[in-house]
Structure formats: structure tokens, C-alpha cells
Design a protein around this motif. Structure first.
Motif, PDB file in Angstrom:
ATOM      1  N   SER A  68       0.829  -1.207   0.000  1.00 53.32           N
ATOM      2  CA  SER A  68       0.000   0.000   0.000  1.00 53.32           C
ATOM      3  C   SER A  68       0.862   1.255   0.000  1.00 53.32           C
ATOM      4  CB  SER A  68      -0.928  -0.003   1.220  1.00 53.32           C
ATOM      5  OG  SER A  68      -1.791  -1.128   1.205  1.00 53.32           O
ATOM      6  N   ALA A  69       1.979   1.222   0.746  1.00 52.43           N
ATOM      7  CA  ALA A  69       2.898   2.361   0.757  1.00 52.43           C
ATOM      8  C   ALA A  69       3.517   2.575  -0.617  1.00 52.43           C
ATOM      9  CB  ALA A  69       3.990   2.143   1.802  1.00 52.43           C
ATOM     10  N   VAL A  70       3.854   1.480  -1.290  1.00 50.48           N
ATOM     11  CA  VAL A  70       4.392   1.575  -2.650  1.00 50.48           C
ATOM     12  C   VAL A  70       3.358   2.196  -3.589  1.00 50.48           C
ATOM     13  CG1 VAL A  70       5.091   0.203  -4.656  1.00 50.48           C
ATOM     14  CG2 VAL A  70       6.044  -0.307  -2.400  1.00 50.48           C
ATOM     15  N   ILE A  71       2.110   1.762  -3.466  1.00 47.21           N
ATOM     16  CA  ILE A  71       1.040   2.301  -4.299  1.00 47.21           C
ATOM     17  C   ILE A  71       0.879   3.799  -4.072  1.00 47.21           C
ATOM     18  CG2 ILE A  71      -1.470   2.298  -4.616  1.00 47.21           C
ATOM     19  CD1 ILE A  71      -1.379  -0.736  -4.086  1.00 47.21           C
ATOM     20  N   LEU A  72       0.923   4.222  -2.814  1.00 45.97           N
ATOM     21  CA  LEU A  72       0.760   5.644  -2.502  1.00 45.97           C
ATOM     22  C   LEU A  72       1.915   6.473  -3.049  1.00 45.97           C
ATOM     23  CD1 LEU A  72      -0.617   5.531   1.148  1.00 45.97           C
ATOM     24  CD2 LEU A  72      -1.843   6.170  -0.932  1.00 45.97           C
ATOM     25  N   GLN A  73       3.144   5.953  -2.943  1.00 45.23           N
ATOM     26  CA  GLN A  73       4.279   6.689  -3.494  1.00 45.23           C
ATOM     27  C   GLN A  73       4.159   6.815  -5.011  1.00 45.23           C
ATOM     28  OE1 GLN A  73       9.014   6.613  -2.742  1.00 45.23           O
ATOM     29  NE2 GLN A  73       8.255   4.768  -3.725  1.00 45.23           N
ATOM     30  N   ARG A  74       3.748   5.743  -5.662  1.00 48.96           N
ATOM     31  CA  ARG A  74       3.562   5.805  -7.105  1.00 48.96           C
ATOM     32  C   ARG A  74       2.488   6.816  -7.477  1.00 48.96           C
ATOM     33  NH1 ARG A  74       3.594  -0.378  -9.553  1.00 48.96           N
ATOM     34  NH2 ARG A  74       5.713  -0.936  -8.901  1.00 48.96           N
ATOM     35  N   ALA A  75       1.359   6.762  -6.754  1.00 50.27           N
ATOM     36  CA  ALA A  75       0.222   7.600  -7.115  1.00 50.27           C
ATOM     37  C   ALA A  75       0.470   9.068  -6.816  1.00 50.27           C
ATOM     38  CB  ALA A  75      -1.026   7.123  -6.367  1.00 50.27           C
ATOM     39  N   THR A  76       1.171   9.358  -5.724  1.00 51.27           N
ATOM     40  CA  THR A  76       1.373  10.737  -5.300  1.00 51.27           C
ATOM     41  C   THR A  76       2.558  11.395  -5.985  1.00 51.27           C
ATOM     42  OG1 THR A  76       0.469  10.159  -3.133  1.00 51.27           O
ATOM     43  CG2 THR A  76       1.683  12.224  -3.287  1.00 51.27           C
ATOM     44  N   LEU A  77       3.616  10.626  -6.255  1.00 44.45           N
ATOM     45  CA  LEU A  77       4.861  11.214  -6.725  1.00 44.45           C
ATOM     46  C   LEU A  77       5.364  10.632  -8.041  1.00 44.45           C
ATOM     47  CD1 LEU A  77       6.887  13.359  -5.551  1.00 44.45           C
ATOM     48  CD2 LEU A  77       8.284  11.404  -4.849  1.00 44.45           C
ATOM     49  N   LEU A  78       5.496   9.311  -8.126  1.00 46.14           N
ATOM     50  CA  LEU A  78       6.239   8.717  -9.237  1.00 46.14           C
ATOM     51  C   LEU A  78       5.472   8.737 -10.556  1.00 46.14           C
ATOM     52  CD1 LEU A  78       7.863   5.728  -7.313  1.00 46.14           C
ATOM     53  CD2 LEU A  78       8.771   8.027  -7.710  1.00 46.14           C
ATOM     54  N   SER A  79       4.245   8.212 -10.556  1.00 48.82           N
ATOM     55  CA  SER A  79       3.455   8.252 -11.798  1.00 48.82           C
ATOM     56  C   SER A  79       3.109   9.679 -12.217  1.00 48.82           C
ATOM     57  CB  SER A  79       2.183   7.412 -11.639  1.00 48.82           C
ATOM     58  OG  SER A  79       2.505   6.039 -11.565  1.00 48.82           O
ATOM     59  N   PRO A  80       2.700  10.575 -11.282  1.00 50.36           N
ATOM     60  CA  PRO A  80       2.479  11.970 -11.684  1.00 50.36           C
ATOM     61  C   PRO A  80       3.731  12.640 -12.234  1.00 50.36           C
ATOM     62  CG  PRO A  80       1.396  11.548  -9.598  1.00 50.36           C
ATOM     63  CD  PRO A  80       2.232  10.329  -9.906  1.00 50.36           C
ATOM     64  N   ALA A  81       4.907  12.238 -11.758  1.00 46.27           N
ATOM     65  CA  ALA A  81       6.143  12.815 -12.298  1.00 46.27           C
ATOM     66  C   ALA A  81       6.301  12.475 -13.777  1.00 46.27           C
ATOM     67  CB  ALA A  81       7.353  12.302 -11.516  1.00 46.27           C
ATOM     68  N   LEU A  82       5.900  11.265 -14.158  1.00 50.78           N
ATOM     69  CA  LEU A  82       5.942  10.901 -15.575  1.00 50.78           C
ATOM     70  C   LEU A  82       4.902  11.689 -16.365  1.00 50.78           C
ATOM     71  CD1 LEU A  82       6.380   7.008 -15.361  1.00 50.78           C
ATOM     72  CD2 LEU A  82       8.150   8.766 -15.586  1.00 50.78           C
ATOM     73  N   ALA A  83       3.700  11.826 -15.790  1.00 51.91           N
ATOM     74  CA  ALA A  83       2.646  12.586 -16.470  1.00 51.91           C
ATOM     75  C   ALA A  83       3.001  14.068 -16.568  1.00 51.91           C
ATOM     76  CB  ALA A  83       1.318  12.414 -15.728  1.00 51.91           C
ATOM     77  N   ALA A  84       3.808  14.578 -15.618  1.00 54.15           N
ATOM     78  CA  ALA A  84       4.215  15.988 -15.642  1.00 54.15           C
ATOM     79  C   ALA A  84       5.110  16.308 -16.833  1.00 54.15           C
ATOM     80  CB  ALA A  84       4.931  16.343 -14.341  1.00 54.15           C
TER      81      ALA A  84
ATOM     82  N   LEU B 194      -4.949   6.972  -1.515  1.00 55.21           N
ATOM     83  CA  LEU B 194      -5.005   6.911  -0.059  1.00 55.21           C
ATOM     84  C   LEU B 194      -6.365   6.402   0.396  1.00 55.21           C
ATOM     85  CD1 LEU B 194      -3.856   7.457   2.754  1.00 55.21           C
ATOM     86  CD2 LEU B 194      -4.656   9.825   2.515  1.00 55.21           C
ATOM     87  N   LEU B 195      -7.406   6.907  -0.246  1.00 54.74           N
ATOM     88  CA  LEU B 195      -8.752   6.437   0.085  1.00 54.74           C
ATOM     89  C   LEU B 195      -8.923   4.976  -0.315  1.00 54.74           C
ATOM     90  CD1 LEU B 195     -10.822   9.557  -1.056  1.00 54.74           C
ATOM     91  CD2 LEU B 195     -10.240   8.876   1.282  1.00 54.74           C
ATOM     92  N   SER B 196      -8.348   4.593  -1.470  1.00 54.98           N
ATOM     93  CA  SER B 196      -8.432   3.203  -1.908  1.00 54.98           C
ATOM     94  C   SER B 196      -7.725   2.272  -0.932  1.00 54.98           C
ATOM     95  CB  SER B 196      -7.807   3.062  -3.300  1.00 54.98           C
ATOM     96  OG  SER B 196      -7.772   1.721  -3.713  1.00 54.98           O
TER      97      SER B 196
END
Length: 409
Positions: free
Chosen positions: A50-66, A214-216
Motif C-alpha cells: 500500500s505504501a508503494v502504491i501511494l508513493q507511485r500515485a502521489t509522486l512517481l506516476s504523476p512525475a511521468l505525467a508531468a 489513499l482512500l483506496s
């Protein structure tokens, strides 16, 4: 040979190794640990995931989309790890030991949970650092080194098996693999510089997907904790073991999110949007067919390998099968919407899911039977249904708006 030059191929291989390692951890744990050891191991693995998912969703995947905002294939800065890894690993150490159902004292469980969380989050940060530099093949090299260490460590751990030895063995191997990854990154990148994504632009996107996930995560963890502590059932461990059969499907989801994000900087014309729509349609058809063919075989293999009785698993299999089908339909829609910068679309859906999860968990803890007498399964089904509805409608609205914006330029 062209396939081996494509980033999404290496992202898929990397995700496959990660999913397989997680599955083997719980399968071996199911074989050599009793329920008293399997449940804590399954819970700490769930919290770390779950922590990995949150890091991806909050920082890592959005960084690619940015990248779309910059119009260039920019990279994730290495310095982000110094705040990202501790922040996302902290909840694993702060919450998991109190709800994991371990027989050991909390002060013994906390260091093990912390080490597990840091290793999992750290590995994933290094993994995405490679992906953002268009070098996912090096992430695969790091993972191969990690798996080799796990094999050697596993031979030592099985001699004195306990959930603590499993957790510490996993953590040490993960830390060593991160070190290997850091060395590879330094050697591969060399002195040349490249553009980096901005933290402000990343967080503008990540605040929505991070809150969504986070809600998920909350919706998933609450019924798991209730099933482990309140109703004193090994059902949570059965779910965690059988969920490993869905690892390859999660691989596809991870690959889609990363590859769509890598190409986000190209989505600046109506023609690119048409290509994106075509890619989404093809992905949905392929995923649905592959999921239907795969899931039944995968569940059978996991049940036999882990030694779980069919009577204990049949209901779990039915729930996860339905959720997997709906998830296969949802993943391309979510990946495309996120690449376009519409991470906020899942927020309302998650709020509804969390509300339902908390309500079901509260009724179960109060002694009232949940739907299908299974709080975990009830939440999984409702989350899958709301996910496909929310992302489906959101994807249509996002594409219409982007067509209007780009068509007017």
C-alpha cells in the motif's frame, strides 16, 4: 529485436519480477508458517504494498505525467528519495504493528515493519528513477540481483522460519538491491545532464491521484484489519495469498500507467488523442480476453502451491475473479486519463468506496454480518464496480474536453 528496445517491454518484465517475488514470499510463508505467522507476514506485506502504491500515485506516476507540461522526456530527480522513502514508509511502521495480529510485543514488530516498508518503497523509487530516464532495462538488472539475494536469504530463513525472519530477510535483500541500483544508475547516467520534472508540477497532479489511492488503500486495509482482529478469522491471510494470483494483472496495470505516462508529453494534438483512444480500445479488449483465460488457471496453481483448502478459498476466488474482470476494463481508462492530467477523476469514487468500507467494517465489529458475510469481499466488489463507472465516465469527459481545447488552437 524492436520489442527489446521498447520501454514498456522492460517495464513489464520489471513488474513481472516484482509481482512474482511478492507472490513467492506469501506462498512459501503459507507452506512453512502456521496461521499465527502467516497473518502478520501477509499484513506487513499488504501495508508495504500500500505504501508503494501511494508513493507511485502521489509522486512517481504523476512525475511521468508531468512531462506533458514540459514537453520533454524529463527525469525524476534522485534527491526526492530523501523525503519520499521515509514519508511513505512511516505509516507501515506506525500503524501495521497494531493491527497485524502478531503474537510478539509491539516494540518487536515495529522495527520489522519499518525495515520492510523502507525496503519496498526504496526499491520502487529506484525502479521509477530508471524508468523516468528511459532506462527500465537497468531496473530489471537490479531486480534480478534482488531475486538472487532473496534466494540465498530464503535458504537461511527457512532454517528458522518466522514472520520476523521473513520480514528482515526481505528487507536486507531489498536494501542491498537498492545499493546495486544506485551504482548502476551512477555508471549508466555518467556526467551528462538531463532535464528533470518539477516538484510543483508533479504535486499538482499527484495530490489528486495520491488522495484517490489513499482512500483506496484505506478501503482495503480497514476490512482486512477488522477481519484479522475483530472477527478473529484467517480470511485476511487467504485473501492476501490468493491475491498474488492477480500479480500479472497488476503488472499490466503498472505497465499501462508507466508507458502512458512516458508518452504524455506527446499528447499535444488531436491526432495524438485519436491514437490514445485507439490504444485504450485495444488495451481493453486484450485485457478482458487475457484476464478471463488467465485467472482460473492462476487461482488453481496458487491454491495448490500454498496448500489452501478449496472450501476455504472458493468464495475468495469468486470475489477476486469478478473484481479482476472489472479491473481489466478499468485499467486502460485510468491510465489514459492520468496521462492527460485528470488524476482527480477517481476521487469521488474513492470517497464512496471508503464510506462503504468503513460502514461495513463498523457493522462487522458491532457483530452484524456484512454482505456475503465477508467484509473484505464486499468492499472489493463495490470498489471494482464504482471504479469502472467512475473512470469510464471520467475518461469520456476528459477526452471530450481535450479535443475541444486542442481543436480550438
Amino acid at each position: 529485436m524492436a520489442r527489446f528496445d521498447r520501454p514498456d517491454f522492460w517495464i513489464g518484465v520489471d513488474s513481472a519480477i516484482t509481482a512474482a517475488a511478492s507472490a513467492i514470499l506469501l506462498i512459501v510463508g503459507s507452506r512453512v508458517l502456521g496461521s499465527g505467522g502467516l497473518v502478520p507476514l501477509a499484513m506487513v506485506q499488504l501495508f508495504a504494498s500500500s505504501a508503494v502504491i501511494l508513493q507511485r500515485a502521489t509522486l512517481l506516476s504523476p512525475a511521468l505525467a508531468a512531462r506533458r507540461q514540459l514537453g520533454a522526456p524529463a527525469a525524476i530527480p534522485t534527491r526526492w528519495a530523501w523525503f519520499s522513502v521515509p514519508v511513505f514508509a512511516l505509516p507501515v511502521a506506525a500503524i501495521c504493528p497494531f493491527v497485524m495480529g502478531a503474537s510478539e510485543a509491539v516494540f518487536i514488530a515495529v522495527p520489522a515493519a519499518a525495515a520492510f516498508g523502507i525496503a519496498a518503497v526504496g526499491l520502487d523509487f529506484v525502479r521509477y528513477m530508471f524508468i523516468s530516464r528511459d532506462m527500465p532495462r537497468y531496473a530489471v538488472i537490479m531486480d534480478i540481483a534482488w531475486v538472487g539475494m532473496l534466494v540465498i536469504g530464503g535458504l537461511i530463513v527457512i532454517a528458522q522460519p518466522s514472520w520476523l525472519s521473513f520480514a528482515y530477510g526481505w528487507s536486507v535483500c531489498g536494501a542491498l538491491a537498492c545499493a546495486v541500483g544506485a551504482v548502476i544508475a551512477i555508471k549508466a547516467e555518467g556526467p551528462k545532464s538531463r532535464a528533470t520534472v518539477t516538484l510543483a508540477g508533479t504535486l499538482r497532479l499527484g495530490r489528486w491521484s495520491g488522495l484517490d489511492n489513499l482512500l483506496s488503500v484505506t478501503a482495503n486495509l480497514v476490512p482486512m484489519a477488522v477481519a484479522t482482529l475483530t472477527i478473529a478469522t484467517p480470511l485476511a491471510a487467504v485473501y492476501r495469498v490468493l491475491q498474488t494470483a492477480l500479480g500479472p494483472l497488476n503488472i499490466v496495470n503498472t505497465t499501462l500507467m508507466a508507458s502512458f505516462g512516458l508518452n504524455s508529453w506527446r499528447l499535444t494534438s488531436v491526432e495524438a488523442l485519436r491514437d490514445l483512444r485507439s490504444r485504450v480500445k485495444k488495451s481493453v479488449m486484450v485485457l478482458l480476453a487475457a484476464t478471463i483465460l488467465y485467472v482460473g488457471l492462476a487461482f488453481t496453481i496458487i491454491i495448490l502451491a500454498a496448500g489452501i483448502s478449496w472450501s476455504d478459498s472458493i468464495r475468495v476466488v469468486a470475489v477476486l475473479f469478478v473484481a479482476a474482470i472489472l479491473g481489466a476494463w478499468t485499467s486502460p481508462l485510468a491510465a489514459a486519463s492520468s496521462a492527460l492530467g485528470y488524476q482527480f477523476l477517481g476521487l469521488i469514487v474513492r470517497i464512496l468506496v471508503v464510506t462503504f468500507s468503513i460502514f461495513i467494517s463498523w457493522t462487522v465489529s458491532a457483530g452484524v454480518n456484512a454482505p456475503i458475510d465477508d467484509p473484505i469481499g464486499a468492499v472489493a466488489l463495490v470498489a471494482a464496480l464504482l471504479g469502472i463507472l467512475g473512470w469510464g465516465v471520467g475518461y469520456v469527459l476528459a477526452m471530450r474536453r481535450e479535443h475541444r481545447v486542442l481543436g480550438s488552437e
